[in-house]
Structure formats: C-alpha cells, structure tokens
Design a protein around this motif. Sequence first.
Motif, mmCIF file in Angstrom:
data_model
loop_
_atom_site.group_PDB
_atom_site.id
_atom_site.type_symbol
_atom_site.label_atom_id
_atom_site.label_comp_id
_atom_site.label_asym_id
_atom_site.label_seq_id
_atom_site.Cartn_x
_atom_site.Cartn_y
_atom_site.Cartn_z
ATOM 1 N N ASP A 109 -7.539 0.653 -7.021
ATOM 2 C CA ASP A 109 -7.680 1.845 -6.179
ATOM 3 C C ASP A 109 -6.321 2.514 -5.966
ATOM 4 O O ASP A 109 -6.192 3.741 -6.050
ATOM 5 C CB ASP A 109 -8.299 1.437 -4.842
ATOM 6 N N GLN A 110 -5.299 1.705 -5.707
ATOM 7 C CA GLN A 110 -3.948 2.251 -5.533
ATOM 8 C C GLN A 110 -3.442 2.905 -6.819
ATOM 9 O O GLN A 110 -2.819 3.974 -6.786
ATOM 10 C CB GLN A 110 -2.995 1.123 -5.116
ATOM 11 N N TRP A 156 -8.601 -3.478 -4.892
ATOM 12 C CA TRP A 156 -7.658 -2.775 -4.013
ATOM 13 C C TRP A 156 -6.496 -2.209 -4.829
ATOM 14 O O TRP A 156 -6.112 -1.049 -4.673
ATOM 15 C CB TRP A 156 -7.125 -3.733 -2.938
ATOM 16 N N GLU A 157 -5.941 -3.038 -5.737
ATOM 17 C CA GLU A 157 -4.782 -2.561 -6.509
ATOM 18 C C GLU A 157 -5.197 -1.501 -7.531
ATOM 19 O O GLU A 157 -4.444 -0.564 -7.799
ATOM 20 C CB GLU A 157 -4.090 -3.732 -7.208
ATOM 21 N N ARG A 168 -13.085 6.945 -4.636
ATOM 22 C CA ARG A 168 -11.749 7.242 -5.172
ATOM 23 C C ARG A 168 -11.871 7.867 -6.557
ATOM 24 O O ARG A 168 -11.167 8.840 -6.881
ATOM 25 C CB ARG A 168 -10.919 5.966 -5.247
ATOM 26 N N VAL A 205 -11.776 -0.341 0.928
ATOM 27 C CA VAL A 205 -11.511 0.222 -0.392
ATOM 28 C C VAL A 205 -12.826 0.730 -0.953
ATOM 29 O O VAL A 205 -13.742 -0.055 -1.204
ATOM 30 C CB VAL A 205 -10.903 -0.842 -1.325
ATOM 31 N N ALA A 225 -5.175 6.269 -7.400
ATOM 32 C CA ALA A 225 -4.643 7.283 -6.486
ATOM 33 C C ALA A 225 -3.294 7.801 -6.958
ATOM 34 O O ALA A 225 -2.971 8.978 -6.786
ATOM 35 C CB ALA A 225 -4.523 6.691 -5.079
ATOM 36 N N ALA A 226 -2.502 6.947 -7.569
ATOM 37 C CA ALA A 226 -1.144 7.329 -7.962
ATOM 38 C C ALA A 226 -1.081 8.036 -9.310
ATOM 39 O O ALA A 226 -0.224 8.898 -9.522
ATOM 40 C CB ALA A 226 -0.249 6.085 -7.991
ATOM 41 N N PRO A 236 -6.374 4.897 2.009
ATOM 42 C CA PRO A 236 -7.715 4.707 1.468
ATOM 43 C C PRO A 236 -8.536 5.976 1.589
ATOM 44 O O PRO A 236 -8.219 6.882 2.360
ATOM 45 C CB PRO A 236 -8.291 3.584 2.341
ATOM 46 N N ALA A 275 0.839 -1.198 0.000
ATOM 47 C CA ALA A 275 0.000 0.000 0.000
ATOM 48 C C ALA A 275 0.874 1.247 0.000
ATOM 49 O O ALA A 275 1.745 1.406 0.847
ATOM 50 C CB ALA A 275 -0.921 -0.009 1.212
ATOM 51 N N ARG A 276 0.637 2.132 -0.974
ATOM 52 C CA ARG A 276 1.405 3.384 -1.064
ATOM 53 C C ARG A 276 0.524 4.609 -0.904
ATOM 54 O O ARG A 276 1.017 5.714 -0.783
ATOM 55 C CB ARG A 276 2.131 3.444 -2.413
ATOM 56 N N HIS A 277 -0.791 4.394 -0.916
ATOM 57 C CA HIS A 277 -1.708 5.514 -0.807
ATOM 58 C C HIS A 277 -2.795 5.173 0.196
ATOM 59 O O HIS A 277 -3.306 4.053 0.225
ATOM 60 C CB HIS A 277 -2.323 5.847 -2.172
#
Length: 644
Positions: free
Chosen positions: A199-200, A196-197, A80, A75, A203-204, A41, A37-39
């Motif tokens: 969503d990440q 989930w991925e 998002r 998530v 965000a990025a 929720p 996880a880098r961001h």
Amino acid sequence: MTTRDTMELREDDIRSHYLAATEMLMGVDHTPRIGTARHAPVVAERSPGVAATGRRFRSTTPGLVTRSTARADGVRLLERIAEQDDDDPLTSPLQATVGQALRRALSIALAVGQEYARQTPLVELKKANLEGRLPADRKPEFTELLAAEALAVLYTFGNATAFLLAPHASERTAEIGPVEEVLTDNAPLALHGALWELDQAIAAHAQDDATLVATVLAYAEQLMAKVALRGQEAPRISGFTAASWRVEADKLTIAGFKPALAAKGTALTMTFKKPNEVVGNHIAKYQSLRLAKMLMAYDFDRKLNPFAEMGGFIFTFMGDGAPGTGKTTLIQMMAGLLNDYCKVAGYPFRYQNFSIDQIDSYQGKSGQNAKAFINNVLDPGVIGFGTIDDIDQIAGKRGDKQSSAGQQEVTAVFMEAFAGANTVVRGNCTFGMFSNYPENVDDALRQRSGARFLVDGPQTREDYIDILALLMGKNHEIPVGAHELFAAQEMKRAVAASFEGHSRPHEDGLLRVWDQVGRDIGKLDTIAKLGTYLKAIQEADPRFTGRAIKNITDAVKVRAMDFELPDEWMEQPDLFLFKPYDEKLAMIRGMTQKITVEMVIQEINRYADSEFRYADKSDEVAISNMVRDFGRQEEAKRRYLEGK
C-alpha cells in the motif's frame, strides 16, 4: 503436465481462501514494526451520519491467539488501487486485473501455507496451543514452524503475484527500494505486513495503470528476494523448499524459493538489420544466422531442443572486436531474425540486454539484477536471447581492486549460470557477450563462452566498396564502377574462405607452437597428434584448460551440422517447427555430416587464436601500466629530491 514429485494444489482449496483474501484487500489493521509509514492510509469519504460498513480482516486461523494491533485507519488496498486515477470515478480494467491477481495470489499463498502445516507438526501444535495444552518443551518448535510457514506464505504471495501480472507488464519500471516489513510471527500477520508495505509503495510510485502494474511487480520481486535471503538459514523450512505444488488453472508451479516465470515475450523497439546489411564478419554473421534458426527448433512440449540433445547448440558465445566493427549490428540482425521467426510461429520471444546501469551501489542488488536477467532469458516458456554488451565494464575480474563489489557479484552470477553445477541447457535461449576489450574479462568467465565470434568488420577492398554503397543510400547517381555489389558477401563462399583461413594459426604465439609441433610429429592427421598439439598449446598458455577443449569439441559438433535450416521451414511452421520432437530430431540427424580432421584443426586454431589474442593484449596492457607506474614513481622521486 506435472512431474511425479509435484503435488497438485487443488482449485477447491485455493478458492476456499477467496473470502479471507478479499477481506484482506478490503481492509486490514496493521501497525508497522519495521517499516516507516510515509503516506497516509486511504480514508473513504462518507456522507454525514453514515456509519462505516467496511469489514476489517481478523485472523480465523485455528490455534493462533493474537492481540489486535488495530488502529482507526486500516490498510484498504483495493481503495488505494482505485484512487490512482483521481479523475475517473470508475475502476479501470487493469486496476480490476491487479485486484483479481492479488486476491488469487493471496489465496494461493494461504493454500500453500495450509499444505505446509499439514505436512509438518504445525497443525497438531496449533490445535494444542488453541486448547491451552501446548507442552513447554515444544514451544520453540511451534515458534520455528510458524516462522517457516510465514516465510513460505510470503514468498508464494510474491511469486504468484509476479507470475499472474507478468503478461500485463509494460516497458515502465518502478524503483521502490528494498522491502522492510517482513514479519514471521505467523502467516496472517506476515501477509498484513506485506499488504501494508505494498500500500505504501503504490501510494509513492503509482500514478497510472502502467506504473501501478510496475510498482506491484517491483514489490513482488523485492519481497521474494528478501524472503529467500531470510529463508536460507531458517529452521524447519525444508517442508517448503523440498516440496513442489502445481496450480493447473494458472500453469503455475510453486517450488520453494524459485521464481516461477510466465511465458511472456517482449515488444522490441530496436532497429533491426537484415543479413545483407552486415558487411564483413562472415563467420560471425553465418553462425548468428544458424543460431537463430537453431533456437526455433526448440520443442515447447518436451522443453528441449534437438540441437542441444545432439551437442551442437551454442548456449553462450563471445563477440569481440575493435570499436565500430559491427557488434551492435550483429545483435540487431539476430534479434530481428528471431523476432520475425517467432511472429510467424506464434512463439513468445524475449530479448533482454544487461547493461552497466544495472550495476547498483546497494550490496547484493547487482547480483539480484543479474540473476533476474538470467532467469528471464532462461524461461523455458519462451525463445530467449540475452546480450551483455561491453561485458568488460560490467563483470569485474576476480581479485581486481578496481572492480566494484557490484561487478564482482555479477561475475559470480554469470559464471554459475553459464557453466555451473545447476546449469541446464534446454536449447530455448542463448547468451551473447560482447566486448571491445575481451582481455579485461575474467579468464574463467570468458572461457564459459562456448563459441567465439571475431567481429573484425570490413576487411577486403570489396567489403569497403559494399559498405560505402550500402551506407550512401539511394539519393545519388554515382556509378558503382567495376564491381559487383555484395558478391563478396555471398554467404557460403565467404564462410568457406574464412574457415579455410584458420587451417593455420593467425597469432604469432600460436603460430610458433604450430610450427614446432609440425616439425616434431608432422601432419596432424590422428587424434593422438591433435592431442599433442593441444598439450603444446597448454604449455605455451596455462589458461588453455579442459574447458577450452570442451568449447572446441562443441564448436566441431556445430560444424558437423554445417547446414542452414531452409527458410521455408521458418516461413511455413508446419514443415518443421510444429512437428513432434522425435520427427524434428530425425530430420536434423539426416542433414548432419561426418567430422573431419580439417574441421578439428580449424576450430582448435580459431579458439586458440582468440585466447592468445586476449592473453597478448592483457599482458601488453599490464606491462604498459607497470611502465607508466614506474615512470610516475621516478618523477615523484625526482620532484621530492628537488624540493628538499
């Protein structure tokens, strides 16, 4: 229209999963196992004292007893998506479209998973597991079937997402890197990991609507690639790969690990060239003009081109010549013609160029890029034109230590696509390979180019006067002098002279073979004598194989259809383009002519000249390199002895 072995995925079955898919998009609980996880929720803002009312998805799949990996912040993909434009409190139409596409893709994926379970023992095993009566000896089978279902659902989710969002793609792209969170415990958990991925990734990489779509499409493509790789050796996956489902409402076909392609054209921003702006290169220009019109004969209902059925269609061609002789101009001319013809007919047109910047340092990525390029152009729902400029830099020679792993991957993909066991030529697209140094292209790949366009630029005095006048423009009053502008570029006369020039070979090596065969058997006027000439060429150059003969005969068939479809047929589609397939086929057959000995000789010499030209250059380059190496060794030895 579906084929007999394709099953219908009923709309009612898809819509029955809408509620579950909506709840997944609203919120799922997922703790990543593989990905990092880098961001943070999305955390919805609420008024003080107001309890959270958002619903979290819990699996209701019968037979699955799983432990929740819930955490306080789940998530929330819809939130998002909506927060990517912080300055607008309302959801944009494109954001809503993305949400709708994701829900539809999830529902299709769940329906496919349900069909897979019905066609395998998985339904029975889920029921037995739920009731606590699953035999111990069938637990490994149950685990394998769950994993196969998860792979099928994941791939279908990525496939459907890419298909549904393709019409909304722009020129923007996103580099999100490979996906990691690919879980195969069961289908719901696999989808939770995918959401989930995704969503990440959003965000990025997503800052606005265009990059949002690009990010979701990039993720879908990476997910498909990763799952397809995992599925190659997965047990019990045949229930998915051997089946085919059709979603009629979306015109989507799910066929194993094969990406579905949406019929979407590309908006071209290149500078188009008119045929009269191409000076010299008479045969190359003439064949490009004819090929553009040939492509327009493609029948979208039959998914076949009459020219391809008759054997006179150019699927691949090689354009070679010195720098500055007009290869890029030819590309601009042909793309411009196809673009204009397709606009009149209302056909989707897709042009793509595969360039050196698509060679990637990641293992397997270059091959994936090449495969995506091929699939996009092959899409039977569009008129496609794919070009590979400077192919000698892009596709590496096999066994060449100077070629990178990425270049070797690209070579393998192109060879399989252009003349592999599964290659199907429908006649809706063509691939052009261009190079200043074709001798540096792998021999087997080069021989997969069915036609050869020698792009040698202006040659005659008249050509040079014409190109000077063309490039000078109109901001002058310099008289033309004793010259009729562009008379030498008159197509039929110039092409006839160019073809006639190949009645004898041009290259010295081939000319020696020609003279020797002429002395031995006389005039080439029978098939036996022509075959003798071909054998003599093969003895002089072992690389002149059976594939070369096929390319020559294909070129001869093209010459037999040495006519240009009337411009009126392109300007008024009802005259030809919109007619039924059988009627178009009959119209073309009525215009063909008989094959003559002169045609065969000219095409043999044209093709063989190109092979001898490549071989001579290749050998000369190799000899020059060896001479240079020997000189370096001698100099190194001299310096070494002097230093003692």
